[in-house]
Design an enzyme around this catalytic site. Structure first.
Site, short mmCIF file in Angstrom:
data_model
loop_
_atom_site.label_atom_id
_atom_site.label_comp_id
_atom_site.label_asym_id
_atom_site.label_seq_id
_atom_site.Cartn_x
_atom_site.Cartn_y
_atom_site.Cartn_z
N ASN A 42 0.84 -1.18 0.00
CA ASN A 42 0.00 0.00 0.00
C ASN A 42 0.88 1.24 0.00
OD1 ASN A 42 0.67 -0.81 2.74
ND2 ASN A 42 -0.90 0.56 3.53
N GLU A 44 0.33 5.26 0.59
CA GLU A 44 -0.60 6.29 1.01
C GLU A 44 -0.16 7.66 0.49
OE1 GLU A 44 -2.05 4.10 5.10
OE2 GLU A 44 -0.86 5.93 5.27
N CYS A 53 -3.99 0.52 -2.69
CA CYS A 53 -3.84 -0.68 -1.86
C CYS A 53 -2.76 -1.60 -2.42
CB CYS A 53 -5.16 -1.44 -1.80
SG CYS A 53 -6.52 -0.50 -1.09
N GLU A 55 -2.90 -4.81 -2.95
CA GLU A 55 -3.41 -5.77 -3.92
C GLU A 55 -3.44 -5.17 -5.33
OE1 GLU A 55 -4.58 -4.87 -0.96
OE2 GLU A 55 -6.10 -6.28 -0.27
N CYS A 86 -10.11 -4.98 0.12
CA CYS A 86 -11.24 -4.06 0.17
C CYS A 86 -12.14 -4.27 -1.06
CB CYS A 86 -10.75 -2.61 0.25
SG CYS A 86 -10.10 -1.96 -1.32
N CYS A 89 -10.47 -3.46 -4.45
CA CYS A 89 -9.49 -4.49 -4.82
C CYS A 89 -10.19 -5.77 -5.27
CB CYS A 89 -8.56 -4.77 -3.65
SG CYS A 89 -7.40 -3.42 -3.34
#
Length: 128
Positions: A42, A44, A53, A55, A86, A89
Site C-alpha cells: 500500500n 498512502e 492498496c 493488492e 477491500c 481491490c
C-alpha cells in the site's frame, strides 16, 4: 506455487509499505497464469483518494508486464485479524481473475485462510 510461499512473499514485501497516515502496512503477492509472481504494497498519500492498496499495486504491476490472468493473491498486514481485500481491490481482482481465484488472507502471526474470489465478491460487475 503453494499458498504458504505466496503469503511469505506478501509478508516480506510489506516492509516497503508507505503508510505514514494509517500506520497499517499491507503487502500483497499475485500469482499469474504463467506462474510469475508480482508483489506490491500500500502507498498512502496526504490526499487520501490518491492512496493505492497493496493488492492493486501487485495486480497493476502484473498487468503492466503483460499478464492478464490472476490465479491467486495473498495479503498480509500487521493485524491480528485476517486481512481481506477491500471492495475496490475485489473488483480489480474480478477483472483479471475468476470465481475460483484463490484469495489467501493472512495475519501478523503467519496464519491464513483461503477463500475463493466468488465467495468474497458474489455477482461481481464483469465485462458484458
Amino acid at each position: 506455487m503453494d499458498d504458504r510461499k505466496l503469503l511469505t512473499i506478501a509478508e516480506n514485501i510489506k516492509e516497503n509499505s508507505y503508510s505514514p497516515y494509517s500506520n497499517f502496512r499491507v503487502g500483497a503477492a499475485v500469482l499469474t497464469e504463467s506462474g510469475k509472481t508480482f508483489a506490491g504494497v500500500n502507498v498512502e498519500n496526504a490526499s487520501f483518494g490518491a492512496t493505492i492498496c497493496a493488492e492493486r499495486t501487485a495486480v497493476f504491476k502484473a498487468v503492466s508486464e503483460g499478464e492478464r490472468k490472476i490465479m491467486a493473491v495473498a495479503i498480509s498486514s500487521d493485524s491480528d485479524d485476517y486481512t481481506f481485500p477491500c471492495g475496490i481491490c475485489r473488483q480489480v481482482l474480478a477483472e483479471f481473475g475468476a470465481d475460483d481465484t484463490r484469495v489467501i488472507c493472512g495475519n501478523r502471526n503467519g496464519e491464513f485462510k483461503v477463500f475463493r474470489l466468488g465467495e468474497l465478491l458474489p455477482n461481481a460487475f464483469l465485462k458484458f
